[in-house]
Enzyme design. Structure first.
Site, PDB file in Angstrom:
ATOM      1  N   HIS A 261       0.821  -1.220   0.000  1.00  0.00           N
ATOM      2  CA  HIS A 261       0.000   0.000   0.000  1.00  0.00           C
ATOM      3  C   HIS A 261       0.852   1.265   0.000  1.00  0.00           C
ATOM      4  O   HIS A 261       0.331   2.355  -0.254  1.00  0.00           O
ATOM      5  CB  HIS A 261      -0.991  -0.007   1.162  1.00  0.00           C
ATOM      6  CG  HIS A 261      -0.405   0.292   2.508  1.00  0.00           C
ATOM      7  ND1 HIS A 261      -0.081  -0.695   3.421  1.00  0.00           N
ATOM      8  CD2 HIS A 261      -0.081   1.449   3.110  1.00  0.00           C
ATOM      9  CE1 HIS A 261       0.402  -0.150   4.512  1.00  0.00           C
ATOM     10  NE2 HIS A 261       0.409   1.162   4.359  1.00  0.00           N
TER      11      HIS A 261
ATOM     12  N   ASP B 117       0.139  -7.634   1.436  1.00  0.00           N
ATOM     13  CA  ASP B 117       0.543  -6.229   1.552  1.00  0.00           C
ATOM     14  C   ASP B 117       2.069  -6.096   1.633  1.00  0.00           C
ATOM     15  O   ASP B 117       2.594  -5.313   2.412  1.00  0.00           O
ATOM     16  CB  ASP B 117      -0.103  -5.562   2.761  1.00  0.00           C
ATOM     17  CG  ASP B 117      -0.041  -4.028   2.673  1.00  0.00           C
ATOM     18  OD1 ASP B 117       0.244  -3.514   1.576  1.00  0.00           O
ATOM     19  OD2 ASP B 117      -0.249  -3.364   3.700  1.00  0.00           O
TER      20      ASP B 117
ATOM     21  N   ASN C 129       4.963   4.906   9.336  1.00  0.00           N
ATOM     22  CA  ASN C 129       5.749   3.757   9.785  1.00  0.00           C
ATOM     23  C   ASN C 129       5.597   2.564   8.842  1.00  0.00           C
ATOM     24  O   ASN C 129       6.402   1.632   8.875  1.00  0.00           O
ATOM     25  CB  ASN C 129       5.314   3.311  11.183  1.00  0.00           C
ATOM     26  CG  ASN C 129       6.080   3.993  12.297  1.00  0.00           C
ATOM     27  OD1 ASN C 129       5.507   4.787  13.035  1.00  0.00           O
ATOM     28  ND2 ASN C 129       7.370   3.709  12.417  1.00  0.00           N
ATOM     29  N   SER C 130       4.539   2.583   8.032  1.00  0.00           N
ATOM     30  CA  SER C 130       4.243   1.446   7.159  1.00  0.00           C
ATOM     31  C   SER C 130       5.455   1.079   6.305  1.00  0.00           C
ATOM     32  O   SER C 130       6.031   1.926   5.633  1.00  0.00           O
ATOM     33  CB  SER C 130       3.065   1.773   6.237  1.00  0.00           C
ATOM     34  OG  SER C 130       1.872   1.882   6.961  1.00  0.00           O
TER      35      SER C 130
ATOM     36  N   GLY D  88      -8.662 -25.515  -3.219  1.00  0.00           N
ATOM     37  CA  GLY D  88      -9.924 -25.416  -3.943  1.00  0.00           C
ATOM     38  C   GLY D  88     -11.137 -25.794  -3.131  1.00  0.00           C
ATOM     39  O   GLY D  88     -12.007 -26.550  -3.605  1.00  0.00           O
TER      40      GLY D  88
END
Length: 477
Positions: A117, A147, A222-223, A276
């Site tokens: 992100h 992410d 901080n990400s 599956g």
């Protein structure tokens, strides 16, 4: 109790112990300070070790705003009074800040782990090192499901620091951790705390969740920064916070991020196992009825999936995967996606009240092919799709062309644009030299040839109209 409170309590306890000890007060206080200083020295050493490898990431993205349609009467109002109708901007540039850390240096490139992100949809990415130098960054690959993103900068012969990767499977709740990043643009901020919990999921942040929870202060910016243990080893990527809450931060375990990084470097995409099935956690009442403590309930089996071929059925309760207990839905998902496609595993189920062991050959998760397309666009500035019989007919492709990849988009100023590729071109073969040109039938074929070519560039045989041309696709500097 957070770390600061813990330290205060610890110091107070040591002080009281000194008051009532038979040893002289001065000697006791000296020992007390030595204990506290030794802990302080540990934090200082970790910061000195890790901080130089932490980077500041700034991005520029373009956001499209869809305005509601303007009724004709309002347009006529401007026209009747002789004023041109005002143009309402639909695209805006947005800027954001994040963090990252250098994990590898190879062939003059420094590779940096961060969050997806932080860099997703970014038109420009700049990386600032701890020495103040700034570099233009390129996206190696991303994984929205966890992410995690891997970017790189060209550093040449410059020596840059690299973090030491730890083992997030061995961490324990209560251990000290240190977070380093750039919250609110305050570069290289250091905070500390403890591991509050492991295996957090169900937060709705990522499709795949297995977070480390910490009370180390984490804020916007901080990400993408590292979460370290007291040995200075990175055990997680700081990823998310809970708004309006204190002491609730979450990090992606480094073992998950490392697999993503290794796959992106080796395959150009993330390879995951696939079973599956549709599943849900076993409720306490259901567990009691079936005589199990934990497991997951299979609610549906996908047609032609590895699960169906292996004999799994709706109503089965999966209790073991390759001999290991299955605790919940997230636990099974992580076990499956971390299994290499093609590997045969033993799955133990409860069916009609009886234990049954099934042998299932794990498949490859659908959708990984699309990541390869993203990889081509991010690295070289073009996208493709396989040539199908229907497309051959619609585009009037020469009959002698049996296979290939159609170029569907070329970004202006990209490597593909510089090479001369155009939308509608069909890539039929590729190689490092004319002698080793080989047919290209899939994106995987093209990516493997590009990876083999490395910095020398790749030769493409392209069908354009009724003719054939050759172009050299060079990696961007």
């Amino acid at each position: 109790m957070n770390t600061r409170q813990l330290l205060r309590s610890f110091t107070a306890a040591v002080f009281l112990f000194g008051l009532f000890s038979s040893q002289p007060a001065l000697s006791t206080q000296v020992r007390d300070y030595e204990v506290v200083e030794s802990l302080q020295n540990v934090f200082e050493e970790v910061v000195e070790k890790v901080k130089p490898a932490v980077v500041n990431i700034s991005t520029v993205s373009e956001v499209e705003i869809k305005h509601p349609p303007i009724p004709p009467e309002f347009r006529n109002f401007f026209h009747d009074f002789g004023f041109p109708f005002p143009e309402i901007p639909r695209r805006f540039e947005t800027r954001s800040l994040g963090s990252g850390f250098i994990v590898k240096v190879e062939d003059g490139w420094a590779y940096i782990l961060t969050n997806n992100h932080v860099v997703s949809k970014a038109k420009k990415i700049k990386v600032k090192l701890s020495d103040g130098s700034v570099y233009k960054a390129k996206v190696v690959g991303t994984d929205p499901k966890t992410d995690v993103a891997l970017i790189k900068i060209k550093v040449g012969d410059k020596k840059v620091p690299v973090v030491e990767i730890g083992d997030s499977d061995r961490i324990k709740v209560g251990q000290f951790v240190i977070a380093i990043g750039n919250p609110y643009g305050l570069n290289w901020t250091v905070t500390h705390g403890i591991i509050s919990a492991k295996g957090r999921h169900g937060l709705g942040l990522n499709p795949i969740e297995n977070f480390i929870q910490t009370d180390a202060a984490i804020n916007p910016g901080n990400s993408g920064g590292p979460l370290c243990d007291i040995h200075g080893k990175v055990i997680g990527i700081n990823t998310a916070i809970v708004r309006n809450a204190q002491g609730l931060g979450f990090a992606v375990p480094i073992n998950i991020a490392k697999k993503v990084m290794d796959d992106l470097l080796k395959y150009g995409k993330v390879i995951r196992g696939w079973l599956g099935v549709y599943i849900e956690d076993v409720s306490p009442s259901l567990a009691k009825k079936f005589g199990v403590k934990e497991g997951v309930l299979v609610t549906k089996v996908m047609p032609n999936s590895p699960a169906e071929k292996g004999g799994l059925k709706a109503g089965d309760i999966i209790v073991e995967f390759n001999g290991e207990p299955v605790k919940n839905v997230t636990d099974l998902q992580l076990k499956v996606i971390n299994t290499k496609p093609g590997e045969e595993v033993k799955i133990t189920v409860i069916r009609d009240g009886k234990r049954k062991v099934l042998k299932v050959k794990i498949g490859q998760m659908p959708g990984t092919q699309s990541l390869a397309h993203v990889d081509l666009m991010s690295k070289f500035g073009f996208s493709v799709q396989p040539l199908t019989p229907d497309l051959k007919s619609k585009l009037r492709v020469p009959k002698w062309v049996k296979h290939g990849l159609i170029v569907t988009e070329v970004s202006s100023g990209s490597s593909a644009d510089d090479a001369g590729l155009r939308e509608g071109d069909i890539i039929v073969a590729a190689g490092v030299t004319p002698k080793d040109l080989r047919p290209v039938k899939s994106v995987d074929d093209l990516l493997s040839i590009i990876k083999k070519a490395g910095s020398s560039g790749v030769l493409l045989k392209v069908v354009r109209g009724e003719g054939v041309i050759y172009v050299v696709l060079n990696p961007e500097d």
